[in-house]
Structures are given as structure tokens and as C-alpha cells.
Design a protein around this motif. Structure first.
Motif, short mmCIF file in Angstrom:
data_model
loop_
_atom_site.label_atom_id
_atom_site.label_comp_id
_atom_site.label_asym_id
_atom_site.label_seq_id
_atom_site.Cartn_x
_atom_site.Cartn_y
_atom_site.Cartn_z
N CYS A 1 0.82 -1.21 0.00
CA CYS A 1 0.00 0.00 0.00
C CYS A 1 0.86 1.26 0.00
O CYS A 1 0.62 2.19 -0.77
N SER A 2 1.89 1.29 0.85
CA SER A 2 2.73 2.49 0.95
C SER A 2 3.50 2.76 -0.34
O SER A 2 3.53 3.89 -0.83
N ALA A 3 4.12 1.72 -0.87
CA ALA A 3 4.92 1.90 -2.08
C ALA A 3 4.03 2.28 -3.26
O ALA A 3 4.40 3.13 -4.09
N SER A 4 2.86 1.65 -3.35
CA SER A 4 1.94 1.96 -4.44
C SER A 4 1.41 3.39 -4.32
O SER A 4 1.33 4.13 -5.31
N ALA A 5 1.06 3.79 -3.09
CA ALA A 5 0.57 5.16 -2.88
C ALA A 5 1.66 6.17 -3.22
O ALA A 5 1.39 7.20 -3.85
N SER A 6 2.88 5.88 -2.81
CA SER A 6 3.99 6.77 -3.11
C SER A 6 4.18 6.91 -4.62
O SER A 6 4.40 8.01 -5.14
N SER A 7 4.05 5.79 -5.32
CA SER A 7 4.22 5.80 -6.77
C SER A 7 3.16 6.65 -7.46
O SER A 7 3.45 7.44 -8.37
N ILE A 8 1.91 6.51 -7.00
CA ILE A 8 0.81 7.26 -7.62
C ILE A 8 0.88 8.74 -7.26
O ILE A 8 0.78 9.62 -8.12
N ILE A 9 1.08 9.02 -5.97
CA ILE A 9 1.15 10.41 -5.51
C ILE A 9 2.34 11.12 -6.13
O ILE A 9 2.29 12.32 -6.45
N GLY A 10 3.42 10.38 -6.34
CA GLY A 10 4.62 10.97 -6.93
C GLY A 10 4.40 11.54 -8.31
O GLY A 10 5.12 12.47 -8.73
N ILE A 11 3.43 11.01 -9.04
CA ILE A 11 3.14 11.53 -10.37
C ILE A 11 2.82 13.03 -10.29
O ILE A 11 3.18 13.81 -11.18
N PHE A 12 2.16 13.43 -9.21
CA PHE A 12 1.77 14.83 -9.06
C PHE A 12 2.73 15.62 -8.17
O PHE A 12 2.98 16.80 -8.41
N VAL A 13 3.27 14.96 -7.14
CA VAL A 13 4.09 15.67 -6.15
C VAL A 13 5.52 15.87 -6.63
O VAL A 13 6.11 16.94 -6.42
N THR A 14 6.08 14.87 -7.28
CA THR A 14 7.49 14.95 -7.69
C THR A 14 7.79 16.17 -8.57
O THR A 14 8.78 16.87 -8.32
#
Length: 336
Positions: free
Chosen positions: A132-145
């Protein structure tokens, strides 16, 4: 004949071979355009497959562990960039200005998914939470990075506008991912049974991006701008960043009262950076500047994190196996 232990894993060798190929035979002109279009298609396919592979049930089951996920996201998108900026007096002299910009970009990236989960499993950690954490980070990173990269690189003039990058990354990464998620109930099982397809597309797209980026960078004189001393300094700089992340996630997990399994997930999800998303985003964010030198710190960091985290995971996994019989024995004595 067994594989010599001193040899890197196959994908690392492929990355090295790709860099050598781009250095000796860089693509130019029409060939560069063809490779660029192929790369875009491979990226779209990659994120479509990741979306189709991600199980909603697994994510929903672990999503309630909000404290753990919040800590991982905080480490990934806040503490890491702060490390990159705070350590500038140490990191900047070790690398060229462009490589230091690459280090800052690396700090803004999301966590990697596959290896974070794999290492958590090896170390007997909380695997559902890691998923869950790694997947959330991956998805959120699309916008946050793109936003974080725009902030930390604002004085370097390297990155494109954060909002412009978000628009392009949303189109190239998030839209295919959502399409994959929508089709997940229909094709997720098949993709799960053919996991090698995702792996092949994942690695193939990375190699294409690396070849394209390094071809452009070599044409602009990359290896004249990056002396051997800077490469050696880059290894040290990446090692410092990884060490800081591992120590910080471990201490925070302990201070905040997480159990051992959760701390393992926090350490591996919070200290790692995604090579696949990094090279993909660099292609968009640094399109006008050439991403070759910028992704070099990420490629080095990727290899260091794999070696260090693999050793840690195996060590912690053995400890967990040794302590499990003792715990079971103690419980049986109490029951008697």
C-alpha cells in the motif's frame, strides 16, 4: 556453471551496456526521434500494466494503516528533499553542478514498488502495508514529484515548470495507469500469472529511456563535463543520502512506537527511490536540458540501494527466523 557472486545482477549489466552503447553509438536525427516515440509507447504500456496489476483488495486491506503510510510519504517527499538541500555543503563539492541537480531530483522521487515489497517480505516485515505504501507513493509521486523538483531545483534552472510537468506526466503516466486500473478486474489475473511481461516492459522502457537520454547527453559532451573524480564523488554522495534515509526511517519508526514488522516496511519503503519513474519523469522535466547527466545519480543510487537493502533484508530475515522459534517456545511454556 553457477554465476560468480561478484557479478552484478543482469539488469545492472544491461544498464551499463546501454550507457556504453549510447556513449559509443549515440542516436541522432531521425533515429533519435524514432527512439523517443518508442520510449513514449513503452512508458504508456508500462504504467498501463502497473495499473492493471495492482490489486484493489490488497490496497484496501492495508490502507487503514494511515500512520505508517504518512511516515513513508513524509520521508519520501519531505525529508529526502530536505536532506539534499541540507547536505549541500557536503554533496555539492563531491559532484558537478549538473550531478548535484540530479541528486536533488533523485530526492524528490517516489519510492520504488517492486523491490520495496520484495525486501520487506525477505525481512519478514508487514508486506500488505509495504504494498500500500509503495503503491501510494508511486501514484502520488506523479503529481508531487514535479512540484517538489521544481522547488528544490528552482535555483539551478534545470527543471521545467512544475505545473507544466504535471500536465505532461499526467498524460503519459497517470492516464495509462487509470486505464489499467479500470481494466484490472478483467485482465489483472492474467497479468498476475504472467508477471514476466511487466518486468520485461519495466526494464525495457528504462533501457530505452537511458539510451535516449545518454545519447543526447553524449552528443552535448557529457563525459567531458563529468570527470572520473566526480563519478567517484557521486557514489559517496548517494551513499550519504541512503545512509541518512535508512537511519532516519529506522529511528522514527522506533520513536513512534511501530512494531518490528511495520518498522521494516517503513525503512524499505521510505528509503528507496524509483528508477523506472525517475527516468520517465526526467524525460519530461528535463526535456529541454538533456536528462543524461541528471539521471546518472539515480542510476548509481539504484544500484547502491539494491545492494545495501538486500544485505539488510537478508540479515533481518534471518534474525526473525531465529527469534520465531524462541517466541513460540516461550508461549508454549506459558500455556502449560
Amino acid at each position: 556453471m553457477s554465476r560468480p557472486k561478484f557479478l552484478p545482477e543482469n539488469f545492472t549489466l544491461a544498464l551499463i551496456a546501454t550507457v556504453v552503447a549510447a556513449s559509443e553509438l549515440p542516436c541522432r536525427g531521425t533515429a533519435a526521434l524514432v527512439v523517443d516515440h518508442l520510449t513514449d509507447l513503452a512508458i504508456a504500456l508500462l504504467f498501463f500494466l502497473h495499473g492493471a496489476k495492482l490489486s484493489r483488495e490488497a490496497v484496501i486491506a492495508a490502507a487503514g494503516h494511515w500512520r505508517l503510510h504518512s511516515l513513508v510519504l513524509l520521508t519520501t517527499f519531505v525529508l529526502f528533499p530536505l536532506f539534499g538541500l541540507a547536505f549541500k555543503p557536503i554533496l555539492s563539492p563531491l559532484a558537478t553542478p549538473t550531478l548535484y541537480a540530479g541528486i536533488l531530483f533523485l530526492c524528490a522521487l517516489p519510492s520504488t514498488v517492486q523491490s520495496s515489497i520484495a525486501f520487506t517480505a525477505i525481512a519478514k516485515g508487514n508486506v500488505p502495508a509495504a504494498i500500500c505504501s509503495a503503491s501510494a507513493s508511486s501514484i502520488i509521486g506523479i503529481f508531487v514529484t514535479p512540484l517538489v523538483a521544481g522547488l528544490v531545483l528552482s535555483n539551478h534552472g534545470e527543471a521545467a515548470s512544475g505545473w507544466d510537468a504535471i500536465g505532461q506526466i499526467t498524460l503519459q503516466l497517470f492516464v495509462p495507469f487509470v486505464c489499467g486500473q479500470l481494466l484490472q478486474p478483467f485482465i489483472g489475473g492474467w497479468i498476475g500469472r504472467h508477471d514476466g511481461i511487466v518486468g520485461a516492459v519495466d526494464q525495457g522502457s528504462i533501457l530505452l529511456i537511458v539510451y535516449s537520454a545518454f545519447s543526447a547527453a553524449v552528443s552535448e559532451g557529457l563525459w567531458h563535463q563529468v570527470p572520473p573524480a566526480a563519478l567517484a564523488g557521486l557514489v559517496v554522495a548517494d551513499g550519504i543520502l541512503l545512509g541518512a534515509a535508512l537511519i532516519t526511517t529506522g529511528l522514527l519508526g522506533k520513536w513512534l512506537g511501530f512494531n518490528r514488522a511495520d518498522r521494516v516496511a517503513i525503512i524499505f519503503c521510505g528509503s528507496k527511490k524509483s528508477l523506472s519513474q525517475g527516468v520517465t519523469m526526467a524525460k519530461v522535466i528535463f526535456a529541454s536540458h538533456g536528462a543524461g547527466a541528471v539521471i546518472l545519480p539515480l542510476m548509481v543510487f539504484h544500484q547502491i540501494q539494491l545492494m545495501v537493502c538486500a544485505a539488510l533484508a537478508q540479515r533481518w530475515g534471518r534474525r526473525a527466523e531465529l527469534s520465531a522459534p524462541a517466541s513460540a517456545g516461550a508461549r508454549s511454556v506459558v500455556m502449560r
